[in-house]
Design an enzyme around this catalytic site. Structure first.
Site, mmCIF file in Angstrom:
data_model
loop_
_atom_site.group_PDB
_atom_site.id
_atom_site.type_symbol
_atom_site.label_atom_id
_atom_site.label_comp_id
_atom_site.label_asym_id
_atom_site.label_seq_id
_atom_site.Cartn_x
_atom_site.Cartn_y
_atom_site.Cartn_z
ATOM 1 N N ASP A 20 -2.980 7.096 -5.333
ATOM 2 C CA ASP A 20 -2.301 6.168 -4.294
ATOM 3 C C ASP A 20 -3.127 6.465 -3.040
ATOM 4 O O ASP A 20 -2.149 6.750 -2.075
ATOM 5 C CB ASP A 20 -0.974 6.920 -4.326
ATOM 6 C CG ASP A 20 -0.129 5.755 -3.628
ATOM 7 O OD1 ASP A 20 -0.138 4.553 -3.392
ATOM 8 O OD2 ASP A 20 1.066 6.114 -3.134
ATOM 9 N N GLU A 24 -1.075 5.457 4.690
ATOM 10 C CA GLU A 24 0.344 5.915 4.868
ATOM 11 C C GLU A 24 0.043 7.640 4.248
ATOM 12 O O GLU A 24 0.525 8.401 4.614
ATOM 13 C CB GLU A 24 1.563 5.544 4.211
ATOM 14 C CG GLU A 24 1.895 4.166 4.639
ATOM 15 C CD GLU A 24 1.159 3.057 3.976
ATOM 16 O OE1 GLU A 24 1.889 2.147 4.032
ATOM 17 O OE2 GLU A 24 -0.117 2.915 3.521
ATOM 18 N N ASN A 25 -0.971 7.503 3.413
ATOM 19 C CA ASN A 25 -1.261 9.017 2.760
ATOM 20 C C ASN A 25 -2.423 9.820 3.445
ATOM 21 O O ASN A 25 -3.039 10.619 2.763
ATOM 22 C CB ASN A 25 -1.435 8.796 1.492
ATOM 23 C CG ASN A 25 -0.129 8.485 0.526
ATOM 24 O OD1 ASN A 25 0.871 8.537 1.107
ATOM 25 N ND2 ASN A 25 -0.012 7.785 -0.707
ATOM 26 N N ASP A 38 0.388 13.416 -0.022
ATOM 27 C CA ASP A 38 1.181 12.930 -0.912
ATOM 28 C C ASP A 38 0.319 12.611 -2.396
ATOM 29 O O ASP A 38 0.104 11.572 -2.764
ATOM 30 C CB ASP A 38 1.538 11.398 -0.480
ATOM 31 C CG ASP A 38 2.725 10.784 -1.263
ATOM 32 O OD1 ASP A 38 3.109 11.206 -2.474
ATOM 33 O OD2 ASP A 38 3.314 9.660 -1.010
#
Length: 163
Positions: A20, A24-25, A38
């Site tokens: 992922d 955002e990570n 994350d």
């Protein structure tokens, strides 16, 4: 980005697939270094082979969409999508519906705006390959001419100027 690639290499060496990687990570450290966060979708798999579909729609590689067995090469696909999104402002397969996004992913339907440098297009095109075995390896990403030309060594922040 180099620091993150080193972290991903470390994960892969320890049989961990992140699954992922997306804006955002990613986090910025005090010195401007990029860190991966994350690990909620990550998996430790000694065989580096999985079949679970998970992650973020716009970042799913073809092998996940088709529910085929996959390896750590899914992270390389995500790096290609990430590079595109950071340069363009949206992911390459973004569409108005899930089914259209899936279709574009499976066709590797990438359209580069003229503002994207040719070197970046080359890198992204070598990461966004339908066949995982045709994607650049992490070491090759680090050696890619466009990455080399735009890498900078992360150091301490500049001292405040006296005025």
């Amino acid at each position: 980005m180099k620091c993150s690639l080193d972290e991903i290499a470390h994960c892969h060496e320890n049989k961990v697939i992140h699954r992922d990687i997306k804006p955002e990570n990613l986090l910025l450290g005090l010195r401007g270094e990029v860190k991966i966060a994350d690990f909620g979708w990550s998996v430790h798999t000694p065989s580096l082979r999985r079949k679970t579909m998970c992650g973020t729609l716009d970042y799913l590689p073809p092998e996940m969409v088709e529910q085929r067995t996959y390896s750590e090469m899914v992270d390389l696909w995500c790096i290609g999508v990430l590079c595109y999104e950071l340069l363009v402002g949206n992911p390459p397969f973004k569409s108005s519906s899930y089914s259209e996004t899936y279709r574009r992913i499976l066709k590797v339907d990438v359209k580069f705006p003229p503002s994207i440098p040719l070197g970046a297009q080359d890198l992204i095109s070598k990461l966004l390959r339908y066949q995982p075995s045709e994607r650049l390896l992490l070491a090759q990403v680090l050696q890619h001419p466009w990455v080399q030309a735009h890498s900078r060594r992360v150091g301490p922040p500049p001292a405040p100027s006296a005025s």
